[in-house]
Design a protein around this motif. Structure first.
Motif, PDB file in Angstrom:
ATOM      1  N   ASP A  11       0.841  -1.204   0.000  1.00 20.04           N
ATOM      2  CA  ASP A  11       0.000   0.000   0.000  1.00 20.04           C
ATOM      3  C   ASP A  11       0.875   1.252   0.000  1.00 20.04           C
ATOM      4  O   ASP A  11       0.722   2.139  -0.846  1.00 20.04           O
ATOM      5  CB  ASP A  11      -0.904  -0.037   1.233  1.00 20.04           C
ATOM      6  N   THR A  15       1.538   3.483  -3.439  1.00 11.62           N
ATOM      7  CA  THR A  15       1.016   4.850  -3.438  1.00 11.62           C
ATOM      8  C   THR A  15       2.112   5.819  -3.873  1.00 11.62           C
ATOM      9  O   THR A  15       1.887   6.681  -4.721  1.00 11.62           O
ATOM     10  CB  THR A  15       0.472   5.226  -2.054  1.00 11.62           C
ATOM     11  N   VAL A  25      -3.382   9.954  -5.970  1.00  9.98           N
ATOM     12  CA  VAL A  25      -4.100   8.920  -5.233  1.00  9.98           C
ATOM     13  C   VAL A  25      -4.933   9.534  -4.110  1.00  9.98           C
ATOM     14  O   VAL A  25      -4.401  10.241  -3.253  1.00  9.98           O
ATOM     15  CB  VAL A  25      -3.107   7.891  -4.639  1.00  9.98           C
ATOM     16  N   TRP A  27      -7.118   7.344  -2.302  1.00  5.18           N
ATOM     17  CA  TRP A  27      -6.956   6.241  -1.344  1.00  5.18           C
ATOM     18  C   TRP A  27      -6.565   4.983  -2.094  1.00  5.18           C
ATOM     19  O   TRP A  27      -6.825   4.852  -3.287  1.00  5.18           O
ATOM     20  CB  TRP A  27      -8.208   6.029  -0.495  1.00  5.18           C
ATOM     21  N   LEU A  28      -5.917   4.085  -1.355  1.00  5.45           N
ATOM     22  CA  LEU A  28      -5.516   2.790  -1.893  1.00  5.45           C
ATOM     23  C   LEU A  28      -5.550   1.797  -0.748  1.00  5.45           C
ATOM     24  O   LEU A  28      -5.064   2.092   0.345  1.00  5.45           O
ATOM     25  CB  LEU A  28      -4.106   2.859  -2.487  1.00  5.45           C
ATOM     26  N   THR A  29      -6.147   0.646  -0.968  1.00  2.00           N
ATOM     27  CA  THR A  29      -6.238  -0.408   0.047  1.00  2.00           C
ATOM     28  C   THR A  29      -5.757  -1.709  -0.569  1.00  2.00           C
ATOM     29  O   THR A  29      -6.209  -2.094  -1.644  1.00  2.00           O
ATOM     30  CB  THR A  29      -7.695  -0.582   0.537  1.00  2.00           C
ATOM     31  N   CYS A  57      -4.735  -4.663  -4.822  1.00  2.00           N
ATOM     32  CA  CYS A  57      -5.035  -3.335  -4.282  1.00  2.00           C
ATOM     33  C   CYS A  57      -6.115  -2.686  -5.126  1.00  2.00           C
ATOM     34  O   CYS A  57      -6.113  -2.809  -6.353  1.00  2.00           O
ATOM     35  CB  CYS A  57      -3.804  -2.439  -4.300  1.00  2.00           C
ATOM     36  N   GLY A  59      -8.230   1.190  -5.379  1.00  2.00           N
ATOM     37  CA  GLY A  59      -8.177   2.560  -4.892  1.00  2.00           C
ATOM     38  C   GLY A  59      -8.909   3.494  -5.817  1.00  2.00           C
ATOM     39  O   GLY A  59      -9.601   3.077  -6.748  1.00  2.00           O
ATOM     40  N   PRO A 123      -2.517   6.972   2.477  1.00  2.00           N
ATOM     41  CA  PRO A 123      -3.018   5.617   2.668  1.00  2.00           C
ATOM     42  C   PRO A 123      -3.131   5.277   4.148  1.00  2.00           C
ATOM     43  O   PRO A 123      -2.422   5.826   4.984  1.00  2.00           O
ATOM     44  CB  PRO A 123      -1.944   4.745   2.002  1.00  2.00           C
TER      45      PRO A 123
END
Length: 137
Positions: A11, A15, A25, A27-29, A57, A59, A123
């Motif tokens: 993550d 990012t 970005v 968000w990124l999970t 991932c 996002g 993140p």
């Protein structure tokens, strides 16, 4: 290899890599799971057995576009780097394909990453809680 560490490190490093490539970005999970072929049943894995984590991932860009990263991680240095074969895309176009994200030689740090939790622009780690409901109790 710890799947939680792989997910968080992917993550963070993904990012930064996406931002470096001009993707803003929001968000990124990331999630990770150990590949069954690389897992071992013995208490002490053989030196010849290499564990592989599958990473995925999802996002969103600041403009509302989708971000996806998929691949395999063969080595991770907690918080610093992941090695393997990963491909990131956004808006239906490939952004990068990488065998290394991050800097494995960077010194260990206890400081939170730039844009960490609480600032609303970076993140964060995802925690999943499962609750089992028993009707009538």
């Amino acid at each position: 290899m710890n799947t939680a560490s792989v997910a968080v490190t992917t993550d963070r490093t993904a990012t930064r890599a996406l931002e470096h490539e001009g993707v803003h970005v929001r968000w990124l999970t990331c999630t990770a799971s150990l590949d069954r072929d690389g897992a071992t049943r013995s208490a002490a894995p053989s030196a010849s057995v290499r564990r592989v984590a599958e990473v995925h991932c999802d996002g969103e860009t600041k403009s509302g576009g989708d971000i996806a990263l998929d691949g395999k991680v063969t080595h991770a240095v907690e918080g610093r780097c992941v090695r393997g074969d990963m491909t990131a895309s956004t808006g239906g176009r490939a952004v990068f394909r990488a065998t290394l994200l991050g800097d494995c030689t960077a010194p260990a740090t206890t400081a939170p990453p730039a844009g960490g939790p609480g600032r609303g622009n970076g993140p964060t780690a995802t925690v999943t809680v499962t609750v089992t409901a028993y009707p009538g109790k």
